[in-house]
Design a protein around this motif. Structure first.
Motif, PDB file in Angstrom:
ATOM      1  N   GLU A 199     -15.368  48.315 -25.051  1.00 29.69           N
ATOM      2  CA  GLU A 199     -14.529  49.613 -25.485  1.00 29.69           C
ATOM      3  C   GLU A 199     -16.208  50.504 -26.260  1.00 29.69           C
ATOM      4  O   GLU A 199     -16.411  51.817 -26.430  1.00 29.69           O
ATOM      5  CB  GLU A 199     -13.996  49.786 -26.527  1.00 29.69           C
ATOM      6  CG  GLU A 199     -12.582  48.895 -26.758  1.00 29.69           C
ATOM      7  CD  GLU A 199     -11.740  48.370 -27.257  1.00 29.69           C
ATOM      8  OE1 GLU A 199     -12.629  48.646 -28.667  1.00 29.69           O
ATOM      9  OE2 GLU A 199     -11.398  48.007 -27.152  1.00 29.69           O
ATOM     10  N   SER A 241     -17.971  52.400 -23.248  1.00 31.32           N
ATOM     11  CA  SER A 241     -16.393  52.502 -22.419  1.00 31.32           C
ATOM     12  C   SER A 241     -16.829  53.949 -23.603  1.00 31.32           C
ATOM     13  O   SER A 241     -16.655  55.196 -22.341  1.00 31.32           O
ATOM     14  CB  SER A 241     -15.447  52.499 -22.483  1.00 31.32           C
ATOM     15  OG  SER A 241     -14.541  53.371 -22.614  1.00 31.32           O
ATOM     16  N   SER A 242     -16.852  54.205 -24.263  1.00 26.44           N
ATOM     17  CA  SER A 242     -16.808  55.030 -25.289  1.00 26.44           C
ATOM     18  C   SER A 242     -18.057  56.422 -25.219  1.00 26.44           C
ATOM     19  O   SER A 242     -18.524  57.798 -25.296  1.00 26.44           O
ATOM     20  CB  SER A 242     -16.964  55.314 -26.997  1.00 26.44           C
ATOM     21  OG  SER A 242     -16.968  55.899 -27.437  1.00 26.44           O
TER      22      SER A 242
END
Length: 122
Positions: free
Chosen positions: A56, A59-60
């Protein structure tokens, strides 16, 4: 004849102990195996959660980098588009500088002329 009486030179294969013993296992081994399995399961769940959090985060970060890249590209295109405007402005500034010098020379000449006329009248 002598060939048959000699001992073989290669050793006979030994029977290795089995990795999975036959028959029921003692209860303390079952408890230990269960605890080990639970420990491995817990460790794998922690690893899975850490990997999910890292995924995550990456991805951010990837989204942020892509957004910043798009912003930089648009800024670059804007800068390239302003190149002609900047060259034109630079030419106008040079022209204004020359005009300022010319005006200063004319003003000084006018002052000198005024004083000469004043001196002539007196």
């Amino acid at each position: 004849f002598l060939f048959f009486m000699m001992k073989p030179t290669h050793p006979r294969p030994r029977k290795s102990p089995s990795l999975f013993p036959q028959g029921p296992a003692p209860s303390h081994q079952n408890d230990s195996a269960t605890q080990q399995a639970q420990s491995v399961t817990t460790s794998l769940l922690r690893t899975k959660n850490m990997m999910q959090q890292e995924l995550e985060r990456v991805s951010s970060l990837n989204t942020t980098i892509n957004d910043d890249g798009a912003l930089l590209n648009s800024t670059k295109e804007e800068h390239i588009g302003m190149g002609g405007t900047m060259k034109g402005a630079r030419g106008v500034l040079r022209k204004l500088g020359r005009q300022d010098v010319r005006d200063a020379v004319i003003l000084r000449c006018a002052i000198i002329f005024y004083w000469m006329v004043g001196a002539y009248v007196l």
